[in-house]
Motif scaffolding. Structure first.
Motif, PDB file in Angstrom:
ATOM      1  N   ARG A  56      41.278  53.046 -31.072  1.00 47.18           N
ATOM      2  CA  ARG A  56      42.221  52.281 -30.252  1.00 47.18           C
ATOM      3  C   ARG A  56      41.886  52.343 -28.769  1.00 47.18           C
ATOM      4  O   ARG A  56      41.830  51.321 -28.076  1.00 47.18           O
ATOM      5  N   ASP A  57      41.641  53.554 -28.276  1.00 47.42           N
ATOM      6  CA  ASP A  57      41.402  53.718 -26.842  1.00 47.42           C
ATOM      7  C   ASP A  57      39.942  53.529 -26.462  1.00 47.42           C
ATOM      8  O   ASP A  57      39.650  53.109 -25.343  1.00 47.42           O
ATOM      9  N   ASP A  58      39.025  53.850 -27.383  1.00 46.38           N
ATOM     10  CA  ASP A  58      37.600  53.649 -27.119  1.00 46.38           C
ATOM     11  C   ASP A  58      36.817  53.865 -28.400  1.00 46.38           C
ATOM     12  O   ASP A  58      37.156  54.747 -29.197  1.00 46.38           O
ATOM     13  N   GLY A  59      35.763  53.062 -28.595  1.00 50.69           N
ATOM     14  CA  GLY A  59      34.903  53.200 -29.762  1.00 50.69           C
ATOM     15  C   GLY A  59      33.667  54.021 -29.502  1.00 50.69           C
ATOM     16  O   GLY A  59      32.880  54.277 -30.419  1.00 50.69           O
ATOM     17  N   GLN A  60      33.475  54.459 -28.250  1.00 49.33           N
ATOM     18  CA  GLN A  60      32.339  55.312 -27.886  1.00 49.33           C
ATOM     19  C   GLN A  60      32.829  56.745 -27.727  1.00 49.33           C
ATOM     20  O   GLN A  60      33.785  56.996 -26.985  1.00 49.33           O
ATOM     21  N   LEU A  61      32.173  57.674 -28.405  1.00 48.66           N
ATOM     22  CA  LEU A  61      32.684  59.042 -28.449  1.00 48.66           C
ATOM     23  C   LEU A  61      32.698  59.704 -27.079  1.00 48.66           C
ATOM     24  O   LEU A  61      33.655  60.407 -26.723  1.00 48.66           O
ATOM     25  N   ARG A  62      31.635  59.494 -26.315  1.00 47.57           N
ATOM     26  CA  ARG A  62      31.595  60.141 -25.001  1.00 47.57           C
ATOM     27  C   ARG A  62      32.713  59.599 -24.108  1.00 47.57           C
ATOM     28  O   ARG A  62      33.384  60.361 -23.404  1.00 47.57           O
ATOM     29  N   SER A  63      32.927  58.299 -24.156  1.00 47.12           N
ATOM     30  CA  SER A  63      33.997  57.707 -23.347  1.00 47.12           C
ATOM     31  C   SER A  63      35.357  58.165 -23.840  1.00 47.12           C
ATOM     32  O   SER A  63      36.296  58.360 -23.050  1.00 47.12           O
ATOM     33  N   LEU A  64      35.487  58.343 -25.160  1.00 45.08           N
ATOM     34  CA  LEU A  64      36.743  58.827 -25.720  1.00 45.08           C
ATOM     35  C   LEU A  64      37.058  60.222 -25.191  1.00 45.08           C
ATOM     36  O   LEU A  64      38.209  60.522 -24.845  1.00 45.08           O
ATOM     37  N   MET A  65      36.030  61.078 -25.124  1.00 44.63           N
ATOM     38  CA  MET A  65      36.222  62.435 -24.599  1.00 44.63           C
ATOM     39  C   MET A  65      36.678  62.372 -23.142  1.00 44.63           C
ATOM     40  O   MET A  65      37.580  63.104 -22.726  1.00 44.63           O
ATOM     41  N   VAL A  66      36.056  61.501 -22.365  1.00 46.41           N
ATOM     42  CA  VAL A  66      36.412  61.371 -20.951  1.00 46.41           C
ATOM     43  C   VAL A  66      37.859  60.925 -20.802  1.00 46.41           C
ATOM     44  O   VAL A  66      38.600  61.411 -19.938  1.00 46.41           O
ATOM     45  N   LYS A  67      38.310  60.015 -21.680  1.00 42.48           N
ATOM     46  CA  LYS A  67      39.673  59.501 -21.572  1.00 42.48           C
ATOM     47  C   LYS A  67      40.699  60.556 -21.973  1.00 42.48           C
ATOM     48  O   LYS A  67      41.771  60.660 -21.360  1.00 42.48           O
ATOM     49  N   ALA A  68      40.388  61.344 -23.012  1.00 42.71           N
ATOM     50  CA  ALA A  68      41.295  62.434 -23.376  1.00 42.71           C
ATOM     51  C   ALA A  68      41.370  63.461 -22.253  1.00 42.71           C
ATOM     52  O   ALA A  68      42.447  64.012 -21.952  1.00 42.71           O
ATOM     53  N   ASP A  69      40.237  63.722 -21.616  1.00 39.93           N
ATOM     54  CA  ASP A  69      40.190  64.652 -20.485  1.00 39.93           C
ATOM     55  C   ASP A  69      41.014  64.111 -19.323  1.00 39.93           C
ATOM     56  O   ASP A  69      41.750  64.855 -18.661  1.00 39.93           O
TER      57      ASP A  69
END
Length: 601
Positions: A297-310
């Motif tokens: 939902r928020d991102d399909g790229q894992l690295r970007s997903l980590m950045v967004k959770a951070d």
């Protein structure tokens, strides 16, 4: 043969002790020949089966009598007139022949443990690492085992232990950053197939630095362990709880049908922290800040997903801590650290900020210098001298490792030329080569050009490769290695035993040296499995005429054990830290090494 003490030596991925393997796991059933059979029978079997590395000879009652190894036997037997002499005679005549190189066979009972067998075989002599040994049951022949297979087994058992160390946090016992990345990728792949979602929660302990500063790091460590205990009580069995770094934790929630499940878990965690922690006689109230992001939902790229959770976690801290925020598009997702580091590295190449330090490699028997390993450092204008462990991962991910690797090779050869011009003793310099660099087109031609540009003979350069480089596109790798060897350049396998541990390439590839990984050297005097592996690698090196260097030697006791097993060379802090070129020259002068130092075999 008497059975020695069994060792419970290594941990599996689940943290459970592994039971010692027995020699029957290495058994290969080879139909033996009997003493009365003709010598020609042996020759026919050897010539018909190229995989037959040795042939057992037994008495009529099944007891082992001899083990004939392919190389020495065929070499002897096929000499002119060999078949005339022995073709019609028995095996007993061959074994009695004075010029035939013969030693008693090593016999090991099949219920002997692999670790005990390794000690017996290595102590009995390096030939057993090549020719193999006989396995018996109650003194009767059962089959033949190969010394290389034995080394594979004990190395794999050590790798189980190394896997645990590499993938689990030593303080808390939960997965670390490396295993977290694997679990997250697998969870997202499953989500792609099932249409479900994955929740990612970043958790940071509020004001943890204050706990460390006021109560000490041991108290801080205890707080982290207690926090992990409460987090474990909150997550589902299928979730992954990992320690990212310091006081930062991550939870991966798999198979989510509703994103609200993440919110429920986050509030459960906040509630679990309301009770005080009892540490060192004190009651501490500890809170955490939590941020989350949802895949895809928020991102399909894992690295970007980590950045967004951070980013969501930092929003939680900014709102007063002890709270939870889920990611929204309005949140700042800029990751200044990694972007800044990559940009700084590009400027560092332009500004020539990468420098080399050199760590000596010494002869264990004499203490004389045999070579030096070139280690890259980054002289950052603001951060000072930066260790490669902080920038090499980003360099590999960005592809800058190729340019940095070329820079290191140029600087290493330029330094060799400078030392030669100064009249210093001649010795080789080793340079680590990355997989991406090695696979560049015309890599061998590039090495040839650099040697010519600096006027350095290939014998003074050694390239250190990892096992993973050798195991991909084998034919292309072999062509490149042969081209490099034609220049006189030496080739070494770095961190030997921690990779694929497939030893067949040692026969095919033109390798000169094995480097024993420092994980096998550390505390070798009181870690039996480390000693077994190191002894096996040394014996293997001797049998294949390869040099062996032990890395990470820090104590006299470690050096003494390695010297006792006839390891030829070592490097580590016991001898010197990595030194910049001028300090290295002074170190060399202070040790009074003779001027006849030459590249080591």
């Amino acid at each position: 043969m008497e059975r020695l003490t069994e060792y419970r030596l290594s941990l599996g991925a689940d943290g459970q002790w592994l039971e010692p393997a027995t020699m029957r796991h290495l058994l290969r059933t080879i139909e033996p020949v009997r003493m009365r059979e003709k010598c020609a029978t042996i020759l026919e079997r050897f010539l018909a089966d190229v995989e037959l590395y040795a042939l057992p000879i037994i008495e009529d009652d099944g007891r082992p009598a001899a083990l004939i190894e392919r190389t020495s036997f065929v070499e002897f037997f096929t000499k002119p007139f060999g078949s005339d002499v022995f073709g019609r005679r028995s095996v007993a005549d061959l074994l009695a022949y004075g010029h035939y190189r013969r030693s008693p066979p090593l016999v090991v009972e099949e219920d002997c443990t692999v670790e005990d067998g390794a000690q017996m075989i290595i102590s009995a002599g390096m030939q057993h690492m090549v020719a193999g040994f006989i396995v018996c049951r109650a003194g009767r022949y059962r089959g033949v085992a190969n010394g290389r297979d034995l080394l594979n087994v004990i190395t794999q058992r050590k790798q189980e232990q190394l896997y645990r160390l590499a993938h689990y946090d030593a303080l808390t016992g939960i997965p670390n950053r490396a295993l977290l990345a694997d679990r997250l990728e697998l969870a997202c792949r499953m989500a792609d197939r099932t249409g479900l979602q994955v929740g990612l929660l970043f958790i940071d302990v509020d004001r943890f630095k204050h706990i460390n500063d006021s109560m000490g790091h041991s108290a801080g460590d205890e707080v982290l362990r207690l926090i992990v205990g409460r987090l474990r009580g909150c997550v589902r069995q299928m979730d992954t709880l990992a320690r990212l770094a310091g006081d930062e934790f991550v939870i991966v929630m798999e198979r989510l049908s509703d994103p609200m499940q993440v919110d429920v878990l986050a509030h459960r965690i906040l509630g679990s922290m309301r009770e005080p922690f009892e540490v060192g006689g004190h009651s501490l109230f500890v809170t955490v800040s939590i941020g989350s992001a949802i895949y895809p939902r928020d991102d399909g790229q894992l690295r970007s997903l980590m950045v967004k959770a951070d980013a969501a976690m930092y929003e939680s801290k900014a709102s007063g801590r002890n709270s939870f925020r889920s990611y929204t598009p309005k949140m700042l997702t800029f990751n200044p650290e990694s972007i800044s580091l990559e940009n700084d590295m590009r400027r560092a190449l332009e500004r020539d900020e990468f420098v080399l330090h050199f760590q000596p490699q010494v002869d264990l028997a004499t203490g004389q210098l045999r070579g030096a390993e070139a280690l890259v450092r980054w002289r950052h204008p603001e951060r000072g001298l930066v260790s490669p462990m902080h920038f090499i991962p980003v360099a590999e991910e960005s592809g800058l490792i190729v340019q940095i690797g070329e820079c290191v090779l140029r600087k290493a050869l330029a330094q060799v030329r400078e030392w030669h011009d100064q009249g210093l003793p001649l010795f080789r310099v080793s340079v680590n080569i990355s997989a991406l660099q090695f696979r560049q087109a015309n890599f061998a031609r590039f090495i040839e050009t650099l040697l010519a540009e600096h006027g350095v003979s290939g014998e003074f350069l050694e390239l250190e490769l990892t096992e993973s480089i050798l195991m991909r596109d084998v034919e292309d790798v072999l062509d490149t290695l042969n081209a490099i060897k034609s220049l006189g350049v030496r080739l070494a396998i770095d961190d030997f035993g921690t990779g694929f541990s497939c030893l067949s390439y040692l026969r095919r590839f033109p390798i000169d040296c094995l480097k024993i990984d420092q994980s096998f050297v550390r505390n070798i005097e009181r870690t039996p499995i480390n000693q077994s592996i190191a002894q096996a690698i040394v014996a293997l090196g001797e049998s294949l005429a390869l040099g062996v260097i032990a890395e990470g030697v820090e104590t006299l006791s470690e050096a003494a054990v390695l010297k006792g097993m006839r390891c030829s060379q070592a490097q580590g802090y016991l001898y010197s830290t990595p030194l910049e070129p001028r300090s290295f020259a002074r170190w060399l002068a202070n040790r009074n090494v003779g001027r006849a130092v030459a590249p080591a075999a």
